[in-house]
Structure formats: structure tokens, C-alpha cells
Scaffold this active site. Sequence first.
Site, PDB file in Angstrom:
ATOM      1  N   ARG A 121      83.694  16.427  43.110  1.00 27.26           N
ATOM      2  CA  ARG A 121      83.205  16.409  41.913  1.00 27.26           C
ATOM      3  C   ARG A 121      83.367  14.899  41.217  1.00 27.26           C
ATOM      4  O   ARG A 121      83.452  14.898  39.880  1.00 27.26           O
ATOM      5  CB  ARG A 121      83.679  17.413  40.951  1.00 27.26           C
ATOM      6  CG  ARG A 121      83.594  18.988  41.244  1.00 27.26           C
ATOM      7  CD  ARG A 121      83.634  19.708  40.164  1.00 27.26           C
ATOM      8  NE  ARG A 121      83.479  21.247  40.581  1.00 27.26           N
ATOM      9  CZ  ARG A 121      84.221  21.815  40.993  1.00 27.26           C
ATOM     10  NH1 ARG A 121      85.401  21.692  41.222  1.00 27.26           N
ATOM     11  NH2 ARG A 121      83.909  23.337  41.385  1.00 27.26           N
ATOM     12  N   LYS A 143      73.216   2.814  38.132  1.00 27.23           N
ATOM     13  CA  LYS A 143      72.027   3.565  38.657  1.00 27.23           C
ATOM     14  C   LYS A 143      72.738   4.048  40.359  1.00 27.23           C
ATOM     15  O   LYS A 143      72.716   2.925  41.074  1.00 27.23           O
ATOM     16  CB  LYS A 143      70.804   3.084  38.822  1.00 27.23           C
ATOM     17  CG  LYS A 143      70.387   3.190  37.777  1.00 27.23           C
ATOM     18  CD  LYS A 143      68.709   2.628  37.470  1.00 27.23           C
ATOM     19  CE  LYS A 143      68.008   2.970  36.083  1.00 27.23           C
ATOM     20  NZ  LYS A 143      66.740   2.296  36.079  1.00 27.23           N
ATOM     21  N   GLU A 185      64.149 -10.872  40.989  1.00 29.18           N
ATOM     22  CA  GLU A 185      64.888  -9.993  40.279  1.00 29.18           C
ATOM     23  C   GLU A 185      65.456 -10.958  39.223  1.00 29.18           C
ATOM     24  O   GLU A 185      65.709 -10.559  37.908  1.00 29.18           O
ATOM     25  CB  GLU A 185      65.649  -9.186  40.792  1.00 29.18           C
ATOM     26  CG  GLU A 185      65.113  -8.100  41.607  1.00 29.18           C
ATOM     27  CD  GLU A 185      64.430  -6.733  40.745  1.00 29.18           C
ATOM     28  OE1 GLU A 185      64.550  -6.949  39.293  1.00 29.18           O
ATOM     29  OE2 GLU A 185      63.957  -5.952  41.204  1.00 29.18           O
ATOM     30  N   LYS A 234      72.133  -8.133  32.055  1.00 27.69           N
ATOM     31  CA  LYS A 234      71.905  -6.862  32.527  1.00 27.69           C
ATOM     32  C   LYS A 234      73.110  -5.945  31.949  1.00 27.69           C
ATOM     33  O   LYS A 234      72.744  -4.953  31.351  1.00 27.69           O
ATOM     34  CB  LYS A 234      71.990  -6.868  34.077  1.00 27.69           C
ATOM     35  CG  LYS A 234      71.943  -5.271  34.542  1.00 27.69           C
ATOM     36  CD  LYS A 234      70.993  -4.795  35.567  1.00 27.69           C
ATOM     37  CE  LYS A 234      71.081  -3.515  35.734  1.00 27.69           C
ATOM     38  NZ  LYS A 234      70.360  -2.990  37.006  1.00 27.69           N
ATOM     39  N   GLU A 244      68.892   4.633  29.795  1.00 30.10           N
ATOM     40  CA  GLU A 244      67.550   4.267  29.955  1.00 30.10           C
ATOM     41  C   GLU A 244      66.594   5.114  29.024  1.00 30.10           C
ATOM     42  O   GLU A 244      65.687   5.853  29.345  1.00 30.10           O
ATOM     43  CB  GLU A 244      66.782   4.407  31.429  1.00 30.10           C
ATOM     44  CG  GLU A 244      65.803   3.687  31.284  1.00 30.10           C
ATOM     45  CD  GLU A 244      65.386   3.228  32.754  1.00 30.10           C
ATOM     46  OE1 GLU A 244      66.108   3.139  33.473  1.00 30.10           O
ATOM     47  OE2 GLU A 244      63.984   3.299  32.846  1.00 30.10           O
ATOM     48  N   ARG A 248      66.780  -0.137  28.089  1.00 30.30           N
ATOM     49  CA  ARG A 248      66.890  -0.464  29.446  1.00 30.30           C
ATOM     50  C   ARG A 248      65.620  -0.677  30.464  1.00 30.30           C
ATOM     51  O   ARG A 248      65.363  -0.932  31.360  1.00 30.30           O
ATOM     52  CB  ARG A 248      67.876   0.626  30.156  1.00 30.30           C
ATOM     53  CG  ARG A 248      68.347   0.340  31.524  1.00 30.30           C
ATOM     54  CD  ARG A 248      69.406   1.015  31.893  1.00 30.30           C
ATOM     55  NE  ARG A 248      69.560   0.690  33.274  1.00 30.30           N
ATOM     56  CZ  ARG A 248      70.962   0.988  33.844  1.00 30.30           C
ATOM     57  NH1 ARG A 248      71.659   1.707  33.418  1.00 30.30           N
ATOM     58  NH2 ARG A 248      71.016   0.587  35.324  1.00 30.30           N
ATOM     59  N   ASN A 252      62.398  -2.839  33.872  1.00 26.81           N
ATOM     60  CA  ASN A 252      61.555  -2.462  34.747  1.00 26.81           C
ATOM     61  C   ASN A 252      60.423  -3.403  34.914  1.00 26.81           C
ATOM     62  O   ASN A 252      59.364  -3.096  35.386  1.00 26.81           O
ATOM     63  CB  ASN A 252      61.026  -1.047  34.802  1.00 26.81           C
ATOM     64  CG  ASN A 252      62.168   0.018  34.805  1.00 26.81           C
ATOM     65  OD1 ASN A 252      63.201  -0.285  35.751  1.00 26.81           O
ATOM     66  ND2 ASN A 252      62.357   0.820  33.984  1.00 26.81           N
ATOM     67  N   HIS A 255      57.812  -3.714  37.778  1.00 24.75           N
ATOM     68  CA  HIS A 255      58.255  -2.504  38.779  1.00 24.75           C
ATOM     69  C   HIS A 255      57.057  -1.503  39.022  1.00 24.75           C
ATOM     70  O   HIS A 255      57.060  -1.317  40.081  1.00 24.75           O
ATOM     71  CB  HIS A 255      59.475  -2.097  38.398  1.00 24.75           C
ATOM     72  CG  HIS A 255      60.802  -2.926  38.830  1.00 24.75           C
ATOM     73  ND1 HIS A 255      60.753  -4.181  38.198  1.00 24.75           N
ATOM     74  CD2 HIS A 255      61.735  -2.757  39.601  1.00 24.75           C
ATOM     75  CE1 HIS A 255      62.066  -4.904  38.875  1.00 24.75           C
ATOM     76  NE2 HIS A 255      62.423  -4.000  39.809  1.00 24.75           N
ATOM     77  N   HIS A 259      56.079  -1.177  42.591  1.00 27.23           N
ATOM     78  CA  HIS A 259      56.408   0.050  43.617  1.00 27.23           C
ATOM     79  C   HIS A 259      55.030   0.536  44.226  1.00 27.23           C
ATOM     80  O   HIS A 259      54.979   0.874  45.266  1.00 27.23           O
ATOM     81  CB  HIS A 259      56.803   1.214  42.597  1.00 27.23           C
ATOM     82  CG  HIS A 259      58.321   1.200  42.202  1.00 27.23           C
ATOM     83  ND1 HIS A 259      58.924   1.523  41.263  1.00 27.23           N
ATOM     84  CD2 HIS A 259      59.202   0.306  42.978  1.00 27.23           C
ATOM     85  CE1 HIS A 259      59.933   1.168  40.996  1.00 27.23           C
ATOM     86  NE2 HIS A 259      60.405   0.510  41.848  1.00 27.23           N
ATOM     87  N   HIS A 285      60.987  -6.375  48.127  1.00 24.36           N
ATOM     88  CA  HIS A 285      60.818  -5.582  46.798  1.00 24.36           C
ATOM     89  C   HIS A 285      60.848  -6.687  45.818  1.00 24.36           C
ATOM     90  O   HIS A 285      59.861  -6.588  45.013  1.00 24.36           O
ATOM     91  CB  HIS A 285      62.111  -4.676  46.734  1.00 24.36           C
ATOM     92  CG  HIS A 285      62.354  -4.223  45.210  1.00 24.36           C
ATOM     93  ND1 HIS A 285      61.582  -3.187  44.695  1.00 24.36           N
ATOM     94  CD2 HIS A 285      63.183  -4.796  44.179  1.00 24.36           C
ATOM     95  CE1 HIS A 285      61.943  -3.273  43.532  1.00 24.36           C
ATOM     96  NE2 HIS A 285      62.863  -4.006  43.089  1.00 24.36           N
TER      97      HIS A 285
END
Length: 390
Positions: A121, A143, A185, A234, A244, A248, A252, A255, A259, A285
Site C-alpha cells: 500500500r 507522475k 523538454e 517544473k 494537473e 500543470r 504538455n 505533447h 504523441h 520523444h
Amino acid sequence: MEQIDIYHDGKEVSRVVVGDGLNLDSGLGDCLKPYSHVFVVVDRQVVTKSRAVYDLVQEFIIKAVPVKAVDVSETVKTMESVMDICSWLLDKGADRDALVLAVGGGITTDMSGFAATIYKRGVRFAYIPTTLLAQVDAAIGGKTGVNFEKYKNILGVIRQPEFTYLCPQVLESLPAREFLSGAAEMLKTFIISDGGMYDKAVAYLKAYSQDRTATLERKEVELKELITAAAAVKAGVVSRDQFEKGERRVLNLGHTFAHAIETLSQKEERMPVLNLNGKDAGMTHGEAVAVGMVMAARLADELEKSGQGLVNRIAGMFRKPEDGLAEKLVADLAACGLPSESPYSIKEMAQVMRKDKKAEGGKVHFVLPKAIGSVEVVDLTVDEVVKLLK
Ligand code: GLY
């Protein structure tokens, strides 16, 4: 040693430590002092490629700290790999006071962090990112997660690491293409909120593209300053909007387009026209993010030019972008050795964007650059984007 704190509701929830050196006598040793049961998960490739990581792993082994080397790629970023890490923790007798220390790029930190959040947990975890991309983005902000079905990072949680230890020297062993992928990035971060550092980053990356070894050797201080500044941006965004719900989303930038490019280039054997060395199929990426940022700047331009129609719908939110911003980005990215043109048409990309996990009620939050250091989030349907960019 510099420390950047991450807050939630006024309390410190994580910290980014920028240190020199990657051994237990350096700042890293201080970071690890409070934890008596450390379990190390390390990317096997990084151990073979980076002398500093190899030496660190030897230090852990001598101190009888359990170490698990994992094979890492986007295709094994799965629940099976997470369960494999959990089995190993169980096997090694990891208890609730364990600290899982992930050493590697973003895939290693995402998977290990996720394993730590579900094992018993939830046990504590910390990161030593070994790629530029992970140092400025993936390993900061909590994340964690894995890919599932056809979707990237669709299973996961947001939970903060105890600390993220950044050691810029470890980047010396990165291949140029991987370094530049992370640099995209980093540029993204500065386009969002720090125009001054953007110019410094472009100057550093131009020098890096011309002479990698000399730049890494002579401009060590500059690289550290850039990484620290990007990490601070960041950390600030995450402190203000950890989950987010709003701000936040700016992270992206580029992005949604990226993607789509990544998905298309993995699905088809078609070679993107503008990869860096002309050999590898597919874009990294960061390369896709570079292209995505230019598309976002073009979208901002077209949206403004579209006059009454769309601008009215999002009335009051949209301000005119700086003239020539998209062209400036194209020139800067080229000078840094990064691509700026998508090998796919907007119609091809739209098919993938419609399925993006971030689309809400048919609309996608597009992050549009207005100037270097300033962005705005605008909700548009994919059809509207196709119309504007065709
Ligand atoms: N990589 C984007 C974020 O952490 O929110």
C-alpha cells in the site's frame, strides 16, 4: 548542493537536490542518510554505459544494499514489469520502511515509482535520473505509471518521491541524440516561463551541436545552471497544481502533436523525414516534442488570424502571439540539431489525437506559445485544429 522544494498545501512534499558527484560520499550520501532500508532498481544499460553509475552500484553491493538491474524499453513499461519489481521487493524482505531508489531514465523512474506506490500500500521512493529528459521533466513532479493496451502512461498515480537527486556529470555518457531529446523538454520548460534561460539554453545547445565533447567539458557550469533552472520551473508548476487540474497542463506544450507523431511513427514502418542521423526509424520523444512545439506556435498564429469564428468562441482568453514566433522556433531548433517538421499530415495526426487520453468531451487542452516565456491553454476540438493547420 542546491535544493528546490516541492510543496502541496503549504507543506514540503518532495525535493530536488542538484549535487556534484554520484557516490555515497557526495551529497547523495547525505540524501540517503535517513533511510536504513534502501532497495535499488537500476537500468541495466545505464550500468554498462556510465562509469559513475557502475561505481555507485558497486558501492551499494559492497554495503549489502539489494540491487535489481532491469531491462528497460517502452514496450516493457508494463504492469508485468511493475509486478516483477514488487516480487523482487517481496523476495528481498522489503518492509514498510523501505526506500525504493530508482536509477535510470524516465521509464525506470516511472515504473519503479509506481511499484513503490502499490507495494504494501505504498513505500517511500526516490530517484536518480540519468537522462537529461528525466532530470528536467520525468523524474520531477510525481507522475508514475506504465503503458496499457495501446496507451502510453494510462495506468499510474501521482505520488511524490522523497527526493530527486540530479547529477549533471552523469549525462556525459549520453549519446548526442538522447541528450538533445531531453534538451527539447528543457527548451519547452523555458518557453513556458523563462525567456532568459531559453536564450542561454539555445546558445549552449548550439555549441553542443557543433562540438559535443568540448561543450560538455568547458561549459559544465552552464549545463548545471540550465538543469537547475528547468527543475525549478517544473517544481514551481507542480507545487501550484500537483494533480494537473489547471496550470500543470502547460507542461504538455507540444505533447498532443508529439504523441500523435510517436504513435504514427511506431505503428508504420514509414521513416520520419527529419530524424537526426537519418538512420533510425521513428522519432525520439523529445524530437517529436520539438516538432509539436512548432505546430503549437503555428496553431496560435492561425487561431489569431481566423478572426471572428473561433476566436469568438474562446473570447477573452486569446491574445495575439508574438510575430514570427513559429519561424524563430524553427530556426532555433535547427541550430540546436532538433527537427521542426512533422513527417505526417495533420489529417493523419488527427486520427490519433481524437483518441488521446487527454481529450475531454471531444476537446483537447492545447498549450499555445504566445512569446518565449509565455503560453496560454485553449480548448479546441481536433476538427478545429485540422481546419486551422491544413
Ligand atoms: N511531464 C509533464 C508533467 O509532469 O506534468
